[in-house]
Design a protein around this motif. Structure first.
Motif, PDB file in Angstrom:
ATOM      1  N   PRO A   1       0.798  -1.225   0.000  1.00 16.60           N
ATOM      2  CA  PRO A   1       0.000   0.000   0.000  1.00 16.60           C
ATOM      3  C   PRO A   1       0.835   1.281   0.000  1.00 16.60           C
ATOM      4  O   PRO A   1       0.364   2.334  -0.399  1.00 16.60           O
ATOM      5  N   LYS A   2       2.099   1.197   0.403  1.00 18.20           N
ATOM      6  CA  LYS A   2       2.966   2.370   0.449  1.00 18.20           C
ATOM      7  C   LYS A   2       3.655   2.633  -0.903  1.00 18.20           C
ATOM      8  O   LYS A   2       4.312   3.648  -1.057  1.00 18.20           O
TER       9      LYS A   2
ATOM     10  N   LYS B   1      -0.665  -0.914  -6.109  1.00 20.82           N
ATOM     11  CA  LYS B   1      -0.688  -1.613  -7.395  1.00 20.82           C
ATOM     12  C   LYS B   1       0.375  -2.712  -7.380  1.00 20.82           C
ATOM     13  O   LYS B   1       1.437  -2.538  -6.786  1.00 20.82           O
ATOM     14  N   PRO B   2       0.123  -3.829  -8.048  1.00 14.77           N
ATOM     15  CA  PRO B   2       1.151  -4.862  -8.129  1.00 14.77           C
ATOM     16  C   PRO B   2       2.380  -4.322  -8.859  1.00 14.77           C
ATOM     17  O   PRO B   2       2.264  -3.736  -9.936  1.00 14.77           O
ATOM     18  N   THR B   3       3.538  -4.493  -8.236  1.00 15.77           N
ATOM     19  CA  THR B   3       4.793  -4.010  -8.806  1.00 15.77           C
ATOM     20  C   THR B   3       5.828  -5.125  -8.782  1.00 15.77           C
ATOM     21  O   THR B   3       5.694  -6.115  -8.053  1.00 15.77           O
ATOM     22  N   VAL B   4       6.878  -4.930  -9.575  1.00 15.23           N
ATOM     23  CA  VAL B   4       8.015  -5.837  -9.529  1.00 15.23           C
ATOM     24  C   VAL B   4       8.795  -5.500  -8.260  1.00 15.23           C
ATOM     25  O   VAL B   4       9.095  -4.324  -7.998  1.00 15.23           O
TER      26      VAL B   4
ATOM     27  N   GLU C   1       1.035  -3.071 -14.530  1.00 18.41           N
ATOM     28  CA  GLU C   1       0.267  -2.301 -15.511  1.00 18.41           C
ATOM     29  C   GLU C   1       1.199  -1.507 -16.443  1.00 18.41           C
ATOM     30  O   GLU C   1       1.006  -1.475 -17.657  1.00 18.41           O
ATOM     31  N   PHE C   2       2.217  -0.858 -15.879  1.00 17.03           N
ATOM     32  CA  PHE C   2       3.146  -0.058 -16.662  1.00 17.03           C
ATOM     33  C   PHE C   2       3.923  -0.929 -17.643  1.00 17.03           C
ATOM     34  O   PHE C   2       4.054  -0.597 -18.828  1.00 17.03           O
ATOM     35  N   ILE C   3       4.430  -2.052 -17.167  1.00 13.57           N
ATOM     36  CA  ILE C   3       5.206  -2.949 -18.034  1.00 13.57           C
ATOM     37  C   ILE C   3       4.335  -3.498 -19.154  1.00 13.57           C
ATOM     38  O   ILE C   3       4.740  -3.524 -20.325  1.00 13.57           O
TER      39      ILE C   3
END
Length: 81
Positions: free
Chosen positions: A11-12, A17-20, A28-30
């Motif tokens: 959450p921080k 959002k799910p991140t690497v 989403e960005f990738i």
């Protein structure tokens, strides 16, 4: 492949959002880069903190998410007239 080794949600970071892991690069960005025509090689060259395994984990994560989803195509209003 165990995507949980590479993808997480905090959450921080980017509002959860799910991140690497170890980056601020969201799944989403990738996916957006790849959808816009970038190759995996271009993504890796431009974001050196990513590994080929992390990019593969993005695909595995999304495939697993989509397996649990249903997609219903609704006709456009102009098609129903």
């Amino acid at each position: 492949m165990n995507w949980q080794q590479y993808i997480h949600s905090d959450p921080k970071i980017l509002l959860g959002k799910p991140t690497v892991k170890g980056t601020r690069l969201s799944v989403e960005f990738i996916l957006g880069l790849l959808a816009n025509g970038w190759t995996v090689q271009q993504v890796l060259e431009n974001y050196p903190t990513l590994t080929p395994e992390a990019v593969q984990a993005v695909f595995v994560f999304v495939a697993e998410c989509m397996r649990d989803e249903s997609l219903y195509m609704l006709p456009f209003l102009s098609e129903s007239v």
